[in-house]
Design a protein around this motif. Structure first.
Motif, short mmCIF file in Angstrom:
data_model
loop_
_atom_site.label_atom_id
_atom_site.label_comp_id
_atom_site.label_asym_id
_atom_site.label_seq_id
_atom_site.Cartn_x
_atom_site.Cartn_y
_atom_site.Cartn_z
N LEU A 179 131.21 62.21 20.23
CA LEU A 179 131.25 63.55 20.81
C LEU A 179 130.32 63.57 22.01
N ILE A 180 130.80 64.15 23.10
CA ILE A 180 130.10 64.09 24.38
C ILE A 180 129.75 65.49 24.84
N GLU A 181 128.49 65.66 25.26
CA GLU A 181 128.05 66.93 25.83
C GLU A 181 127.30 66.67 27.12
N VAL A 182 127.68 67.41 28.16
CA VAL A 182 126.95 67.37 29.43
C VAL A 182 126.38 68.78 29.59
N PRO A 183 125.14 68.99 29.14
CA PRO A 183 124.58 70.34 29.10
C PRO A 183 124.55 71.06 30.44
N ILE A 211 129.95 70.91 29.58
CA ILE A 211 131.11 70.07 29.28
C ILE A 211 131.01 69.56 27.85
N LEU A 212 132.12 69.66 27.12
CA LEU A 212 132.26 69.08 25.79
C LEU A 212 133.55 68.28 25.77
N THR A 213 133.47 67.04 25.35
CA THR A 213 134.67 66.21 25.23
C THR A 213 134.40 65.15 24.17
N GLU A 214 135.32 64.23 24.00
CA GLU A 214 135.13 63.19 23.00
C GLU A 214 135.83 61.91 23.41
N ALA A 215 135.44 60.83 22.74
CA ALA A 215 136.02 59.52 23.03
C ALA A 215 136.03 58.70 21.74
N LYS A 216 136.71 57.57 21.79
CA LYS A 216 136.83 56.70 20.61
C LYS A 216 135.64 55.75 20.44
N VAL A 253 133.04 56.62 30.37
CA VAL A 253 134.14 56.87 31.32
C VAL A 253 134.60 58.33 31.23
N MET A 254 134.75 58.83 30.02
CA MET A 254 135.19 60.22 29.83
C MET A 254 134.16 61.20 30.40
N ALA A 255 132.88 60.92 30.15
CA ALA A 255 131.82 61.79 30.67
C ALA A 255 131.85 61.81 32.19
N ARG A 256 131.96 60.63 32.80
CA ARG A 256 131.98 60.56 34.27
C ARG A 256 133.19 61.31 34.83
#
Length: 134
Positions: free
Chosen positions: A17-21, A25-30, A37-40
């Motif tokens: 689980l990805i957070e860019v405070p 941004i909230l997203t996720e990856a495997k 890559v998803m965060a960028r």
């Protein structure tokens, strides 16, 4: 110019689980590689969308000011802090390829010459601008 944003990565059962405070941004990856890559990509897309809307892109926080225990996914598991870099201009060049129509005014002699040579003026102009802005 490259900007570096702090990111919180939290391992869930199956995902990261990805957070860019700074950009909400909230997203996720495997996996971790995909998470970076998803965060960028999410940072790039959010940043250029903000620019297009006339909003200013928030400056990144200092990574030491990010408290993982207050992250959105803190209740899921232990998060880690990392940094993800982005060059918004480079991201736009690679990803913002929507075509827009522009009228161009040329001297008649130049237009005739281009027609004689079966020159695609739009392609020529794109190539010239791409070279100039590379």
């Amino acid at each position: 110019m490259t900007t570096v944003y702090p990111v919180i990565l939290t391992k869930d059962k199956d995902d990261i689980l990805i957070e860019v405070p700074d950009l909400e941004i909230l997203t996720e990856a495997k996996n971790i590689q995909e998470a970076i890559v998803m965060a960028r990509d999410a940072i790039g897309l959010t940043g250029i969308s903000m620019q297009d809307n006339g909003d200013s892109v928030p400056e990144p926080s200092d990574i030491d000011d990010i408290d993982v225990s207050k992250g959105t996914f803190a209740d899921v598991g232990k998060g880690i802090k990392t940094l993800v870099d982005i060059d918004f201009d480079e991201y736009r060049r690679k990803n913002d390829n929507k075509m827009v129509r522009r009228n161009v005014t040329l001297p008649n002699w130049m237009n005739r010459r281009a027609e004689q040579e079966h020159l695609n003026v739009s392609r020529f102009l794109q190539d010239a601008l791409a070279e100039r802005y590379a």
